[in-house]
Design a protein around this motif. Structure first.
Motif, PDB file in Angstrom:
ATOM      1  N   PRO A  32     -17.037 -21.903  -4.710  1.00  0.00           N
ATOM      2  CA  PRO A  32     -16.693 -23.246  -5.199  1.00  0.00           C
ATOM      3  C   PRO A  32     -15.182 -23.523  -5.241  1.00  0.00           C
ATOM      4  O   PRO A  32     -14.774 -24.665  -5.308  1.00  0.00           O
ATOM      5  N   PHE A  33     -14.368 -22.459  -5.162  1.00  0.00           N
ATOM      6  CA  PHE A  33     -12.919 -22.607  -5.255  1.00  0.00           C
ATOM      7  C   PHE A  33     -12.226 -22.296  -3.934  1.00  0.00           C
ATOM      8  O   PHE A  33     -11.007 -22.229  -3.862  1.00  0.00           O
ATOM      9  N   GLY A  34     -13.023 -22.086  -2.881  1.00  0.00           N
ATOM     10  CA  GLY A  34     -12.468 -21.827  -1.552  1.00  0.00           C
ATOM     11  C   GLY A  34     -11.818 -20.462  -1.431  1.00  0.00           C
ATOM     12  O   GLY A  34     -11.024 -20.239  -0.520  1.00  0.00           O
ATOM     13  N   GLY A  35     -12.153 -19.538  -2.314  1.00  0.00           N
ATOM     14  CA  GLY A  35     -11.553 -18.205  -2.263  1.00  0.00           C
ATOM     15  C   GLY A  35     -12.173 -17.358  -1.172  1.00  0.00           C
ATOM     16  O   GLY A  35     -13.364 -17.458  -0.882  1.00  0.00           O
ATOM     17  N   ARG A  36     -11.310 -16.529  -0.551  1.00  0.00           N
ATOM     18  CA  ARG A  36     -11.820 -15.622   0.472  1.00  0.00           C
ATOM     19  C   ARG A  36     -11.060 -14.304   0.423  1.00  0.00           C
ATOM     20  O   ARG A  36      -9.860 -14.275   0.149  1.00  0.00           O
ATOM     21  N   PHE A  37     -11.778 -13.238   0.648  1.00  0.00           N
ATOM     22  CA  PHE A  37     -11.156 -11.920   0.651  1.00  0.00           C
ATOM     23  C   PHE A  37     -10.226 -11.784   1.851  1.00  0.00           C
ATOM     24  O   PHE A  37     -10.614 -12.068   2.978  1.00  0.00           O
ATOM     25  N   LEU A  38      -9.020 -11.313   1.591  1.00  0.00           N
ATOM     26  CA  LEU A  38      -8.065 -10.998   2.649  1.00  0.00           C
ATOM     27  C   LEU A  38      -7.935  -9.488   2.797  1.00  0.00           C
ATOM     28  O   LEU A  38      -7.714  -8.989   3.895  1.00  0.00           O
ATOM     29  N   VAL A  39      -8.027  -8.773   1.687  1.00  0.00           N
ATOM     30  CA  VAL A  39      -8.026  -7.307   1.666  1.00  0.00           C
ATOM     31  C   VAL A  39      -9.065  -6.892   0.643  1.00  0.00           C
ATOM     32  O   VAL A  39      -9.090  -7.409  -0.475  1.00  0.00           O
ATOM     33  N   HIS A  40      -9.917  -5.943   1.012  1.00  0.00           N
ATOM     34  CA  HIS A  40     -10.935  -5.472   0.077  1.00  0.00           C
ATOM     35  C   HIS A  40     -11.313  -4.041   0.423  1.00  0.00           C
ATOM     36  O   HIS A  40     -12.054  -3.802   1.373  1.00  0.00           O
ATOM     37  N   GLY A  41     -10.748  -3.101  -0.320  1.00  0.00           N
ATOM     38  CA  GLY A  41     -11.113  -1.704  -0.146  1.00  0.00           C
ATOM     39  C   GLY A  41     -10.550  -1.028   1.088  1.00  0.00           C
ATOM     40  O   GLY A  41     -10.994   0.056   1.450  1.00  0.00           O
ATOM     41  N   ALA A  42      -9.588  -1.643   1.749  1.00  0.00           N
ATOM     42  CA  ALA A  42      -8.988  -1.019   2.928  1.00  0.00           C
ATOM     43  C   ALA A  42      -8.135   0.178   2.506  1.00  0.00           C
ATOM     44  O   ALA A  42      -7.647   0.251   1.383  1.00  0.00           O
ATOM     45  N   THR A  43      -7.962   1.110   3.402  1.00  0.00           N
ATOM     46  CA  THR A  43      -7.104   2.254   3.142  1.00  0.00           C
ATOM     47  C   THR A  43      -5.665   1.775   3.053  1.00  0.00           C
ATOM     48  O   THR A  43      -5.190   1.035   3.907  1.00  0.00           O
ATOM     49  N   VAL A  44      -4.979   2.208   1.997  1.00  0.00           N
ATOM     50  CA  VAL A  44      -3.578   1.850   1.797  1.00  0.00           C
ATOM     51  C   VAL A  44      -2.722   2.931   2.439  1.00  0.00           C
ATOM     52  O   VAL A  44      -2.918   4.119   2.183  1.00  0.00           O
ATOM     53  N   GLU A  45      -1.805   2.537   3.297  1.00  0.00           N
ATOM     54  CA  GLU A  45      -0.867   3.478   3.898  1.00  0.00           C
ATOM     55  C   GLU A  45       0.392   3.481   3.038  1.00  0.00           C
ATOM     56  O   GLU A  45       1.241   2.593   3.154  1.00  0.00           O
ATOM     57  N   LEU A  46       0.504   4.447   2.166  1.00  0.00           N
ATOM     58  CA  LEU A  46       1.592   4.514   1.193  1.00  0.00           C
ATOM     59  C   LEU A  46       2.891   4.914   1.867  1.00  0.00           C
ATOM     60  O   LEU A  46       2.948   5.904   2.580  1.00  0.00           O
ATOM     61  N   ARG A  47       3.944   4.139   1.650  1.00  0.00           N
ATOM     62  CA  ARG A  47       5.269   4.412   2.212  1.00  0.00           C
ATOM     63  C   ARG A  47       6.307   4.701   1.133  1.00  0.00           C
ATOM     64  O   ARG A  47       7.276   5.378   1.389  1.00  0.00           O
ATOM     65  N   GLU A  48       6.115   4.144  -0.062  1.00  0.00           N
ATOM     66  CA  GLU A  48       7.046   4.365  -1.165  1.00  0.00           C
ATOM     67  C   GLU A  48       6.267   4.381  -2.465  1.00  0.00           C
ATOM     68  O   GLU A  48       5.299   3.648  -2.615  1.00  0.00           O
ATOM     69  N   GLY A  49       6.710   5.179  -3.423  1.00  0.00           N
ATOM     70  CA  GLY A  49       6.116   5.183  -4.747  1.00  0.00           C
ATOM     71  C   GLY A  49       4.745   5.824  -4.784  1.00  0.00           C
ATOM     72  O   GLY A  49       4.416   6.674  -3.964  1.00  0.00           O
ATOM     73  N   GLU A  50       3.971   5.394  -5.763  1.00  0.00           N
ATOM     74  CA  GLU A  50       2.620   5.919  -5.962  1.00  0.00           C
ATOM     75  C   GLU A  50       1.638   4.753  -5.951  1.00  0.00           C
ATOM     76  O   GLU A  50       1.956   3.667  -6.411  1.00  0.00           O
ATOM     77  N   TRP A  51       0.457   4.994  -5.445  1.00  0.00           N
ATOM     78  CA  TRP A  51      -0.555   3.942  -5.404  1.00  0.00           C
ATOM     79  C   TRP A  51      -1.941   4.543  -5.563  1.00  0.00           C
ATOM     80  O   TRP A  51      -2.692   4.684  -4.597  1.00  0.00           O
ATOM     81  N   PRO A  52      -2.284   4.914  -6.793  1.00  0.00           N
ATOM     82  CA  PRO A  52      -3.651   5.395  -6.977  1.00  0.00           C
ATOM     83  C   PRO A  52      -4.600   4.205  -7.031  1.00  0.00           C
ATOM     84  O   PRO A  52      -4.308   3.207  -7.679  1.00  0.00           O
ATOM     85  N   GLY A  53      -5.684   4.278  -6.341  1.00  0.00           N
ATOM     86  CA  GLY A  53      -6.662   3.205  -6.432  1.00  0.00           C
ATOM     87  C   GLY A  53      -6.776   2.358  -5.194  1.00  0.00           C
ATOM     88  O   GLY A  53      -6.318   2.728  -4.122  1.00  0.00           O
TER      89      GLY A  53
END
Length: 117
Positions: A32-53
């Motif tokens: 109803p709000f025109g929302g659409r997934f752009l990223v959902h559960g894709a593998t994150v390629e970490l380049r800096e810092g930490e990204w758990p999850g």
């Protein structure tokens, strides 16, 4: 201007059935709000810092639609299915206008800083 709902979701030791229910039903709250997934559960390629999850990005035509979705009765009713079993951070944020130029922003910030000095 486009707006986004961005979620940084912590990994759950095991996916509960309510998480699957949430995933199966969320699109009906976005429609109803025109929302659409752009990223959902894709593998994150970490380049800096930490990204758990996991990263989730949902696009909307504007902030009004993003807020409308998040605050909607349908989504608020669905939300506990995820939050009971998976912690995370969720933000709503405006995107940049077409033709955005970071160097122009830097110039404005530099000028403002020089004036303040």
């Amino acid at each position: 201007m486009t707006a986004y709902a961005v979620g940084h979701l912590q990994p759950a030791p095991q996916l509960h059935d309510e998480i699957f229910d949430y995933m199966e039903r969320i699109q009906s709250t976005l429609d109803p709000f025109g929302g659409r997934f752009l990223v959902h559960g894709a593998t994150v390629e970490l380049r800096e810092g930490e990204w758990p999850g996991a990263l989730v990005i949902i696009g909307f035509a504007g902030m009004e639609q993003a807020r409308g979705w998040y605050e909607s009765e349908a989504y608020q009713e669905l939300l506990p299915l995820r939050t009971r079993h998976m912690a995370g951070d969720v933000i709503l944020v405006d995107g940049v206008a077409p033709g955005y130029d970071a160097s122009a922003t830097a110039a404005r910030l530099r000028a403002a800083q020089a004036e303040a000095s």
